[in-house]
Design a protein around this motif. Structure first.
Motif, mmCIF file in Angstrom:
data_model
loop_
_atom_site.group_PDB
_atom_site.id
_atom_site.type_symbol
_atom_site.label_atom_id
_atom_site.label_comp_id
_atom_site.label_asym_id
_atom_site.label_seq_id
_atom_site.Cartn_x
_atom_site.Cartn_y
_atom_site.Cartn_z
ATOM 1 N N ASP A 28 -0.990 -2.192 -5.900
ATOM 2 C CA ASP A 28 -0.492 -0.832 -5.886
ATOM 3 C C ASP A 28 -1.684 0.084 -5.654
ATOM 4 O OD1 ASP A 28 0.950 1.434 -6.158
ATOM 5 O OD2 ASP A 28 0.902 1.424 -8.354
ATOM 6 N N ILE A 29 -1.894 0.400 -4.396
ATOM 7 C CA ILE A 29 -3.071 1.190 -4.055
ATOM 8 C C ILE A 29 -2.785 1.880 -2.743
ATOM 9 C CG2 ILE A 29 -4.210 -0.660 -2.793
ATOM 10 C CD1 ILE A 29 -6.739 0.458 -4.523
ATOM 11 N N ASP A 30 -3.595 2.851 -2.386
ATOM 12 C CA ASP A 30 -3.362 3.596 -1.155
ATOM 13 C C ASP A 30 -3.218 2.674 0.045
ATOM 14 O OD1 ASP A 30 -3.324 5.941 -2.382
ATOM 15 O OD2 ASP A 30 -5.330 6.593 -1.811
ATOM 16 N N ASP A 31 -4.232 1.853 0.249
ATOM 17 C CA ASP A 31 -4.181 1.004 1.428
ATOM 18 C C ASP A 31 -5.026 -0.230 1.162
ATOM 19 O OD1 ASP A 31 -3.792 0.045 3.942
ATOM 20 O OD2 ASP A 31 -5.479 1.157 4.802
ATOM 21 N N GLY A 33 0.833 -1.200 0.000
ATOM 22 C CA GLY A 33 0.000 0.000 0.000
ATOM 23 C C GLY A 33 0.864 1.244 0.000
ATOM 24 N N ARG A 34 0.546 2.164 -0.894
ATOM 25 C CA ARG A 34 1.342 3.384 -1.009
ATOM 26 C C ARG A 34 1.328 4.195 0.269
ATOM 27 N NH1 ARG A 34 0.073 6.124 -6.748
ATOM 28 N NH2 ARG A 34 0.776 4.387 -8.031
ATOM 29 N N ARG A 35 0.137 4.410 0.805
ATOM 30 C CA ARG A 35 0.010 5.252 1.977
ATOM 31 C C ARG A 35 -0.170 4.415 3.237
ATOM 32 N NH1 ARG A 35 -0.918 10.566 0.368
ATOM 33 N NH2 ARG A 35 -1.242 10.724 -1.864
#
Lengths: 369, 529
Positions: free
Chosen positions: B241-244, B209-211
């Motif tokens: 590949d995503i925020d969370d 997760g990116r964030r």
């Protein structure tokens, strides 16, 4: 994106055996007892089934033996090498057409019998369309999936047949089976013809052999695959004669289904068991139909490599459906079945053998080890 | 078009990168792609940078002090609430501020002295970049900055509140361990370790997760599991590949082979014993931080009908229970449809006496069986959903109200027939008898489709729907394994532990379908003693 596969996608000998069996078991078996009762006397039909079965087993064995020679390159490439390309096109197109009409025949047959046993008012076209749409759904899946589907369904078919036959035994009168060996040779021969027609379907081994892991096991598997339906037909035939007697049997339209009507289940939980029997029988007719459709696509795509799987389905579906609605009445439908069977014997059984001879003479490269 | 093709198109469309990585490579995947901003030499600069990066967060606690005879300026940074303050006081601040009397010549020496002799916490590590420092602070570590040093030291001081280990809510069993996973990843991995003292148990840790940068652990046993399987699963997990990833459900849907299939292609479980059992079979488990559900893959159709309790009970009981579940799955899917088909199309098939009593019961019911069945099934789903959402004490009231009002009153008012109520009740009970909740949901969903098919075509429609389900299942793959294994392709050996659960001493082999590298789980002799 390539799909991850660490399992073995190839099919085993057992798969081929089951595939052949489930291709053969279709609507033919339901009708065979009546056809035999028409041409043979008393219960002598079993001789015809046995002779036909033996012939079919030998033919399946030989076909598979021949097919081993093109287990990698495929039927079309082999034929093209043996008898030049234009001839190969004609032969393979005919084979493709045979499977196409086979598919149409099964669809019409299932619609006809469904109308008889399950619906009274629904038009044949609607029943056939519903069935055909589900066929298309399966054919658009993977070929390995179709083979797996056979494996899932065949136990049910043998199971339900066993149930019907064993519960019918109470109604069986041995007197009707006697006397034996009274039919003439010509009568038996026409019985053999009828039985052979209902045992057609083992030709699939010609095509599906390319998916096999160990093609050299195919001949034996195909022969056993033919043997299973033979045993089934024999049992159904004898019980039918015993229950209905030969004379009544000539008038019964789908003896195997009617058998389920006659039988009595202890406990009386179900009445009209024939609906349930036929409903489950639909599954095996279904597998026969999808394999016929799939083989049609297979042969077409082996000639025209540019055609993709899905467009081929869209292209063929209307033709198949139209062809299945073509016969107007029962008689023309029966005639259609006969023509298809002749075509099958000619193009899918005898022709490959002739091609094999040509290939032997011209020394075509063989895939066999 | 095939579901798989669509899903692959979908995946290509949304640019899932597929980094090729060895499954043993355990380096932090996100660290490589971070912009490498090294730490500043001055403590003050670092603190400023961190404050800025965290937007002067109110829960950021910074403690500046000087250490030792040389009065080196130092500072710690941590997030209040994530850390154990007593531990920081005792093991970090106290030894540094009160008893630091080493003579230090360089910052590098300072770091090593701190690491080796002063800090008495059990885990410390050096970090060199600013992003790493921020990540550590946000994960509950305390970062210690030292003046003039190129490295900072991250001290593990995690001390947040977590839920106690409780009995799993979704998979209760009569006999067997009662512990279930919690939201805390470390507790969960510890529970696995406690069950298996197996040195080959590998727990690969990744931040996904990116964030969110959520910890995800891929667990497997080296020597049993097929390496390609781990490689493939790791590849799929890393492609996220995503925020969370908000939980295991999200991860499950991202890495499953087909998103069009109603069937669960990945098993979720709250039970550590189920995970450890699956690992020993040569499967892979995925644990996600913040979620008490672990994922197990690959699975097949039959996995959803098995419960860990099958192995704790006597084999005859387990076999019977499995048969019962198979029947339950069939009833839950087909019973209302059969009711419709028999009543609307095939009256003749119902035995005459029963037909009379059904007809008697249906007298005065104004709707055809289809409408009746749909109304009742939808009411039932509503009741179930309402009972789930409401607070527990009210939830029970819903049960009573639903049972009484819908059952009694609807029949008394002549809206539905009592037979229909029986059918709906049996269907509901059957669907509750299934061990896997997600599997039961998908059956519930398909039930409505089959009811429609029955309404249009009667028995013919039901068999067509049945065929379609079969076709769908044989075309499904789960991580390279056909979903219909071991029925087709037929694996005879696996039938020992399928519907029949053979006595334990006969289960000598691991399931062949997952291609374990080590196939025997008992010694090879035929003599079981």
């Amino acid at each position: 994106m390539k799909y991850f596969e660490y399992g073995d996608p190839k099919v085993s000998a057992l798969d081929i055996c089951v595939t052949v069996a489930s291709m053969i078991i279709g609507v033919g078996v339901l009708n065979l007892p009546r056809e035999l009762a028409k041409v043979t006397k008393s219960s002598d039909g079993w001789i015809s089934i046995l002779i036909a079965g033996l012939l079919a087993m030998i033919a399946a064995f030989l076909l598979a033996k021949i097919a081993v020679h093109f287990s990698k390159q495929g039927y079309f490439a082999y034929t093209a090498a043996a008898v030049t390309k234009p001839v190969a096109y004609v032969i393979t197109l005919l084979l493709s057409f045979y499977f196409l009409s086979y598919c149409s025949y099964e669809i019409r047959a299932i619609a006809n019998i469904s109308k008889q046993y399950l619906f009274e008012r629904t038009p044949v076209e609607v029943i056939a369309l519903g069935f055909f749409l589900v066929v298309i759904y399966a054919v658009s899946g993977s070929r390995a999936g179709i083979i797996r589907l056979n494996l899932l369904t065949i136990p049910f078919i043998f199971g339900i047949t066993f149930v019907v036959l064993s519960f019918s035994l109470t109604k069986l009168s041995v007197v009707d089976l006697k006397p034996c060996f009274i039919s003439s040779i010509t009568e038996l021969a026409s019985g053999v013809k009828a039985s052979i027609f209902s045992l057609l379907g083992f030709e699939v081994v010609l095509l599906y052999i390319t998916m096999m892991h160990k093609p050299q096991l195919a001949p034996k598997a195909a022969a056993i695959g033919v043997a299973l339906p033979i045993i089934m037909s024999l049992a159904i035939y004898i019980v039918c004669v015993g229950v209905f007697s030969e004379f009544a049997l000539q008038e019964v339209s789908n003896p195997a289904v009617e058998l389920a009507k006659e039988m009595q289940i202890p406990g009386e939980f179900f009445e009209r068991f024939e609906s349930i029997f036929f409903t489950i029988w639909i599954v095996t007719v279904y597998t026969t139909t999808i394999m016929a459709f799939d083989c049609c696509i297979y042969t077409l795509r082996s000639m025209f490599k540019k055609i993709k799987h899905m467009p081929a389905i869209y292209m063929l579906s209307p033709i198949i459906f139209w062809l299945s609605m073509f016969p107007r009445d029962v008689n023309s439908f029966a005639k259609m079945g006969d023509y298809i069977s002749y075509l099958g014997v000619g193009i899918a059984v005898i022709t490959p053998m002739i091609i094999y001879l040509f290939a032997k003479i011209r020394g075509v490269k063989s895939d066999a080890l | 078009m095939k579901a798989r093709e669509i899903s692959s198109m979908f995946k290509q469309l949304f640019g899932r990168s597929s980094p090729s990585r060895s499954y043993t490579n355990k380096s932090n995947p996100t660290a490589a792609e971070l912009s490498v901003q090294h730490l500043y030499p001055l403590v003050q600069d670092n603190l400023e940078a961190i404050k800025q990066a965290l937007h002067h967060a109110s829960d950021l606690v910074i403690r500046s002090f000087s250490v030792g005879p040389s009065q080196t300026p130092c500072a710690t940074a941590s997030i209040d609430g994530l850390v154990d303050t007593a531990q920081i006081n005792e093991q970090l601040l106290k030894p540094m501020m009160h008893s630091f009397d080493y003579l230090i010549s360089s910052a590098e020496e300072m770091c090593s002295v701190l690491e080796e002799q002063v800090l008495s916490t059990y885990q410390v590590k050096r970090i060199a970049t600013l992003d790493d420092a921020i990540y550590n602070i946000l994960s509950g570590n305390t970062v210690l900055f030292i003046d003039e040093s190129t490295d900072a030291i991250a001290v593990t001081t995690i001390g947040w509140k977590s839920r106690a280990i409780e009995e799993p809510q979704t998979e209760s069993i009569i006999r067997g361990p009662r512990a279930g996973f919690t939201e805390d990843l470390r507790t969960n991995t510890a529970m696995l370790r406690r069950r298996l003292k197996e040195p080959n148990l590998v727990l690969d840790d990744y931040q996904i997760g990116r964030r969110g940068k959520r910890d995800v652990v891929i667990a497997y046993i080296v020597g049993i599991v097929h390496p390609n399987l781990v490689k493939e699963i790791t590849k799929r997990v890393l492609s996220i590949d995503i925020d969370d990833i908000e939980g295991s459900g999200f991860l499950e849907h991202w890495i499953a082979d087909s998103f069009l299939s109603p069937f669960p292609l990945i098993l979720n479980t709250e039970r550590p014993d189920r995970v450890s059992g699956s690992l020993l079979q040569g499967r892979v488990a995925i644990l996600v931080d913040g979620d008490p559900f672990a994922l197990i893959l690959p699975i097949t159709f039959s996995s959803s009908l098995q419960s860990p309790e099958d192995y704790y009970q006597h084999w005859m009981i387990s076999t019977l229970t499995r048969l019962l579940r198979l029947g339950a799955a069939f009833i839950a899917t087909f019973l209302p449809a059969l009711y419709i088909a028999l009543l609307e199309y095939h009256h003749g098939m119902i035995p005459s006496k029963l037909a009379f009593s059904i007809a008697g019961a249906r007298e005065g019911v104004p709707f055809p069986a289809v409408i009746e069945a749909f109304a009742m099934e939808i009411t039932l789903e509503l009741l179930r959903e309402a009972g789930l959402r409401l607070p527990k004490p009210i939830g029970q009231t819903i049960g009573i109200v639903g049972g009484l009002v819908i059952g009694e009153a609807a029949v008394a008012a002549g809206m539905v027939s009592p037979v229909m109520v029986i059918v709906v009740a049996i269907t509901a009970i059957s669907s509750f008898a299934l061990p896997s909740y997600s599997f039961a949901i998908s059956l519930r969903m398909m039930r409505f489709g089959i009811m429609l098919a029955a309404a249009f075509f009667g028995l013919f429609g039901i068999i067509l729907a049945y065929i379609m389900i079969n076709v769908h299942i044989v075309n499904l793959m789960c991580c390279g394994i056909p979903y219909s294994t071991p029925f087709a392709p037929l694996l005879k050996q696996e039938w020992k532990d399928l519907v029949l659960r053979a006595p334990t001493i006969f289960l000598k082999k691991r399931p062949k379908m997952v291609k374990p590298q080590n196939t025997d789980r008992m010694k090879k002799e035929n003599d079981p003693s």
